[in-house]
Design an enzyme around this catalytic site. Structure first.
Site, PDB file in Angstrom:
ATOM      1  N   ASP A  41      87.901  43.108  43.815  1.00 35.60           N
ATOM      2  CA  ASP A  41      88.154  44.230  42.911  1.00 35.60           C
ATOM      3  C   ASP A  41      86.905  44.725  42.191  1.00 35.60           C
ATOM      4  O   ASP A  41      86.895  45.829  41.659  1.00 35.60           O
ATOM      5  CB  ASP A  41      89.238  43.839  41.893  1.00 35.60           C
ATOM      6  CG  ASP A  41      90.558  43.627  42.585  1.00 35.60           C
ATOM      7  OD1 ASP A  41      90.875  44.415  43.489  1.00 35.60           O
ATOM      8  OD2 ASP A  41      91.268  42.655  42.246  1.00 35.60           O
ATOM      9  N   HIS A  86      97.989  47.351  43.859  1.00 35.31           N
ATOM     10  CA  HIS A  86      96.848  47.940  44.559  1.00 35.31           C
ATOM     11  C   HIS A  86      97.309  48.541  45.887  1.00 35.31           C
ATOM     12  O   HIS A  86      98.253  48.053  46.501  1.00 35.31           O
ATOM     13  CB  HIS A  86      95.800  46.861  44.874  1.00 35.31           C
ATOM     14  CG  HIS A  86      94.990  46.431  43.701  1.00 35.31           C
ATOM     15  ND1 HIS A  86      94.878  45.115  43.316  1.00 35.31           N
ATOM     16  CD2 HIS A  86      94.219  47.139  42.835  1.00 35.31           C
ATOM     17  CE1 HIS A  86      94.079  45.031  42.257  1.00 35.31           C
ATOM     18  NE2 HIS A  86      93.679  46.243  41.946  1.00 35.31           N
ATOM     19  N   CYS A 138      91.852  39.883  48.311  1.00 35.13           N
ATOM     20  CA  CYS A 138      91.084  39.932  47.053  1.00 35.13           C
ATOM     21  C   CYS A 138      90.195  38.721  46.821  1.00 35.13           C
ATOM     22  O   CYS A 138      89.313  38.749  45.967  1.00 35.13           O
ATOM     23  CB  CYS A 138      92.011  40.143  45.877  1.00 35.13           C
ATOM     24  SG  CYS A 138      93.479  39.157  45.909  1.00 35.13           S
TER      25      CYS A 138
END
Ligand code: CIR
Length: 259
Positions: free
Chosen positions: A70, A165, A252
């Site tokens: 991120d 997301h 992630c």
């Protein structure tokens, strides 16, 4: 396939504060040792896929900082330090910038708006940037300019309401093939791609990671595993029970590139 060719990755070790990571719904905090185990299994899967992994030091002040995806985007041509949209995560970009500077000749910085890397799906046709509660229109527009400086195309698209997301709901698993939830595919954003829909009730399975010949998927979604196995993807099933408690999937946990 070029787009899945990776030989380098960055991860960040979990700090004990990871148990306080952000979550939309509190279903209990993750167990620290469990997170460490999941992180270790993931690292080994990257190494088994032929990737050299550097693990950065833990950051107690940033509970969500293990989710390095991120805070930055990385490409062979260079890296971009982003501006994560959650207030508690903003400082993660400054924390990761020196690690990027040490590894890339070119490091750009997002200075306006907000964007999380979890909202950016890189495809052979360019990057799809999902507008979300973390990625603003201004952030996406600024990011499109930075991507252009690296010779890449970017396009802002929408993320379904209630989805953290863009990539919580999709992954590129073949050069022309996207694994997605029905709710995201229904938005028409993947026109021109082949889509494989995850079975209803297994929405979290859409966040997978293709690396070289391997496809990393979560062990929580047996019907998706069976579907992908039948289609002859080289699936590697990884535990995600603890990180899922703080809304995380597999993509992630690392930044991946070819150097
Ligand atoms: C957050 O809410 O920011 C973290 N608890 C989870 C981030 C997951 N990142 C991702 O899907 N790219």
């Amino acid at each position: 396939m070029e787009i899945f060719r990776f030989n380098r990755a960055l991860m960040r070790a979990p700090a004990p504060s990871v148990v306080d990571g952000l979550r939309a719904v509190d279903a209990g905090s993750p167990d620290f040792d469990g997170v460490v185990r999941e992180h270790g299994a993931y690292r080994r899967a990257l190494e088994d896929a032929g990737v050299a992994v550097d693990v950065l030091a833990p950051l107690e002040a940033f509970p969500d900082s293990i989710f390095v995806e991120d805070a930055a985007l990385v490409f062979t041509a260079g890296a971009i330090a982003l501006r994560p949209g959650a207030p508690s995560r903003r400082g993660e970009a400054d924390e990761i910038a020196p690690a990027l500077e040490a590894r890339f000749d070119r490091v750009l910085r997002l200075e306006e708006g907000f964007a999380d890397g979890g909202d950016v799906l890189t495809t052979p046709r360019g990057a799809l940037i999902g507008l979300s509660s973390r990625t603003t229109k201004e952030g996406a527009a600024t990011l499109i300019k930075l991507l252009a400086m690296l010779g890449l195309r970017g396009e802002a698209v929408t993320t379904p309401p209630g989805v953290l997301h863009f990539k919580s709901d999709c992954s590129l698993i073949g050069e022309e093939t996207i694994l997605a939830t029905a709710r995201l595919a229904a938005s028409g954003v993947f026109k021109g791609f082949k889509t494989i829909l995850v079975p209803e009730g297994e929405e979290g399975a859409a966040n997978a990671v293709r690396i070289n010949g391997d496809l990393l998927i979560s062990d929580a979604y047996p019907r998706t595993a069976e579907l992908l196995d039948r289609k002859r993807y080289g699936i590697v099933v990884l535990p995600t029970r603890e990180i899922a408690k703080i809304d995380a999937g597999l993509s992630c946990l690392s930044l991946r590139w070819f150097a």
